[in-house]
Design a protein around this motif. Structure first.
Motif, PDB file in Angstrom:
ATOM      1  N   UNK A 290       0.822  -1.210   0.000  1.00  3.10           N
ATOM      2  CA  UNK A 290       0.000   0.000   0.000  1.00  3.10           C
ATOM      3  C   UNK A 290       0.858   1.263   0.000  1.00  3.10           C
ATOM      4  N   UNK A 291       1.947   1.241   0.758  1.00  2.00           N
ATOM      5  CA  UNK A 291       2.822   2.410   0.801  1.00  2.00           C
ATOM      6  C   UNK A 291       3.537   2.630  -0.526  1.00  2.00           C
ATOM      7  N   UNK A 348       6.964   9.052  13.387  1.00  2.00           N
ATOM      8  CA  UNK A 348       6.688   7.659  13.756  1.00  2.00           C
ATOM      9  C   UNK A 348       7.800   6.736  13.258  1.00  2.00           C
ATOM     10  N   UNK A 349       8.246   6.958  12.054  1.00  2.00           N
ATOM     11  CA  UNK A 349       9.285   6.129  11.445  1.00  2.00           C
ATOM     12  C   UNK A 349      10.619   6.371  12.142  1.00  2.00           C
ATOM     13  N   UNK A 350      11.350   5.298  12.402  1.00  2.00           N
ATOM     14  CA  UNK A 350      12.585   5.368  13.184  1.00  2.00           C
ATOM     15  C   UNK A 350      13.791   5.474  12.261  1.00  2.00           C
ATOM     16  N   UNK A 351      14.707   6.406  12.558  1.00  2.00           N
ATOM     17  CA  UNK A 351      15.935   6.559  11.786  1.00  2.00           C
ATOM     18  C   UNK A 351      16.978   5.592  12.332  1.00  2.00           C
ATOM     19  N   UNK A 352      17.161   4.495  11.647  1.00  2.00           N
ATOM     20  CA  UNK A 352      18.114   3.480  12.102  1.00  2.00           C
ATOM     21  C   UNK A 352      18.398   2.512  10.972  1.00  2.00           C
ATOM     22  N   UNK A 395       2.829  -1.364  11.816  1.00  2.00           N
ATOM     23  CA  UNK A 395       1.950  -0.292  12.301  1.00  2.00           C
ATOM     24  C   UNK A 395       0.668  -0.216  11.466  1.00  2.00           C
ATOM     25  N   UNK A 396      -0.304   0.503  11.962  1.00  2.00           N
ATOM     26  CA  UNK A 396      -1.522   0.744  11.189  1.00  2.00           C
ATOM     27  C   UNK A 396      -1.162   1.575   9.967  1.00  2.00           C
ATOM     28  N   UNK A 397      -1.638   1.156   8.815  1.00  2.00           N
ATOM     29  CA  UNK A 397      -1.238   1.785   7.555  1.00  2.00           C
ATOM     30  C   UNK A 397      -1.608   3.263   7.513  1.00  2.00           C
ATOM     31  N   UNK A 402       0.217   8.906   7.082  1.00  2.00           N
ATOM     32  CA  UNK A 402       0.169  10.253   7.654  1.00  2.00           C
ATOM     33  C   UNK A 402       1.564  10.750   8.004  1.00  2.00           C
ATOM     34  N   UNK A 403       2.407   9.869   8.535  1.00  2.00           N
ATOM     35  CA  UNK A 403       3.760  10.267   8.907  1.00  2.00           C
ATOM     36  C   UNK A 403       4.582  10.641   7.683  1.00  2.00           C
ATOM     37  N   UNK A 404       4.531   9.822   6.644  1.00  2.00           N
ATOM     38  CA  UNK A 404       5.298  10.123   5.427  1.00  2.00           C
ATOM     39  C   UNK A 404       4.740  11.365   4.717  1.00  2.00           C
ATOM     40  N   UNK A 405       3.452  11.561   4.775  1.00  2.00           N
ATOM     41  CA  UNK A 405       2.845  12.723   4.110  1.00  2.00           C
ATOM     42  C   UNK A 405       3.330  14.023   4.757  1.00  2.00           C
TER      43      UNK A 405
END
Length: 412
Positions: A290-291, A348-352, A395-397, A402-405
């Motif tokens: 979906x992403x 939300x997304x983790x930098x690692x 995570x919930x899609x 929303x985080x990437x947007x």
């Protein structure tokens, strides 16, 4: 013969062998040494004439329980675990190859695998890197001293899919050892045994463990290769069934001599994590699909690397070989958008660095894990300065989108 489903087999694997005190999980055995009933017994165990435990650098009950699970996953004959995926790769080729031998490898490799293959050349093992998305390139690179071919199922970070079946056919015709790294696909989505692999490697730190709490790697013998034809097997290991010779040598040289052993505590973590592999892979692959489709429609993105998209060069191959297209993708931002500003805006997304975790992870690959190889080598692999590698989690899609947007909105 095991006739139960994938998850059922893994979930009940420990119980199948009987566990002390009715425990549902194999306990963690921390002992490094093991007592034997008699001197004859210890001699028989050390000589491989009798099953038993010698020293934890080579064998441990908790690790053996994990090896049995992995064997079920890959439909293998035997599995050997190591301290990490890189230890498994290094031990495999350092145990089986010698100076003057030639290895053909996919050019689209995990950065550390590329690095260790460069190191092999310092010891007189020749390595030729080719575009393995076409078996013809592998065939053209073969030499009289070629001993093995190595590929990954889905490449990191630009998701090229090797010509797995055709390379397997080629290796079988030429009598070559075919080694497949199955880490980014995983044994539920794909079993390399089906395309003729002789050895299957997995980084257990990724999808199989799944929780970023243990390092581990494994090598599985699946029974496709005739080890009696391999010139580098040491005479002492040419006993019993030839199907066992390769892995015995890897175990002896990689564990006994090199000491790259998996700890029992890590084995326990990985074993517990593996029970939910299918559930997690279903979730992450759905989110990733979906992403990828969402990113492909965004004006800020110039390219999406994901084998589940119809525009991917190996889309049809992915559909024919794998249950799903995986959880790894890379996106390339257009020049007007700053990759660091985008990444810093993520909440939300983790930098690692890591792959196959329950959480969604992001990293600017050209500036981190592929920085050492230089711009020319990155260009050969299709890695641009604006490339961001993503490992999609469970995570919930709606939350991921929303985080990437919001991060893309701030990246100009």
């Amino acid at each position: 013969m095991n006739t139960k489903g994938f998850t059922t087999s893994i979930l009940h694997s420990d119980r199948a062998g009987g566990i002390e005190h009715g425990s549902l999980h194999k306990p963690v055995h921390f002992s490094t040494t093991f007592e034997h009933a008699s001197s004859a017994d210890i001699a028989a165990v050390f000589q491989g004439k009798q099953a038993g435990y010698t020293y934890a650098r080579q064998i441990n009950p908790t690790v053996v329980a994990l090896e049995k699970k992995l064997n079920l996953m890959e439909d293998g004959l035997a599995t050997c675990c190591f301290a990490s995926g890189m230890a498994a790769i290094s031990a495999t080729f350092l145990s089986l190859l010698k100076a003057g031998d030639h290895l053909v490898s996919s050019a689209f490799l995990f950065g550390n695998t590329n690095s260790v293959f460069q190191t092999f050349q310092n010891f007189g093992i020749e390595v030729t890197f080719v575009d393995a998305t076409d078996a013809a390139n592998v065939a053209a690179a073969l030499r009289p001293n070629t001993r093995a071919v190595f590929v990954e199922t889905i490449a990191n970070p630009c998701t090229q899919v090797a010509d797995l079946a055709a390379i397997g056919t080629l290796c079988a015709a030429r009598g070559l050892l075919y080694v497949v790294d199955n880490t980014l696909t995983g044994p539920w989505s794909f079993r390399p045994k089906a395309v003729g692999a002789g050895l299957v490697i997995n980084s257990l730190s990724k999808h199989i463990g799944g929780h970023a709490n243990a390092l581990g790697g494994s090598v599985t013998e699946v029974g496709n290769f005739d080890w009696s034809t391999f010139p580098n097997i040491i005479e002492a290991y040419k006993t019993g069934n030839p199907q066992n010779w390769g892995l015995v040598q890897i175990r002896k040289k990689g564990l006994r001599d090199q000491g790259a052993c998996l700890s029992p505590e890590a084995a326990h973590h990985i074993s517990i994590g593996s029970e939910t592999l299918v559930l997690r892979q279903r979730a992450v692959s759905s989110n990733a699909q979906q992403l990828a489709e969402w990113f492909a429609a965004r004006p800020e993105i110039s390219r999406v690397y994901f084998p589940g998209l119809p525009g991917h060069p190996q889309y049809e191959r992915t559909r024919s070989l794998f249950r799903h297209a995986g959880s790894l993708m890379s996106i390339e931002l257009k020049p007007a958008y700053d990759v660091f500003r985008f990444l810093d805006a993520l909440e939300l997304t983790i930098l690692t660095t890591n792959l196959g975790d329950n959480r969604t992870l992001a990293i600017p690959v050209a500036h981190t894990i592929y920085a050492e190889m230089g711009a020319a080598r990155r260009a050969e692999m299709g890695i641009a300065d604006g490339t961001v590698r993503l490992s999609i989690g469970i995570e919930d899609i709606e939350d991921l989108i929303a985080d990437f947007a919001q991060a893309l909105d701030k990246a100009r």
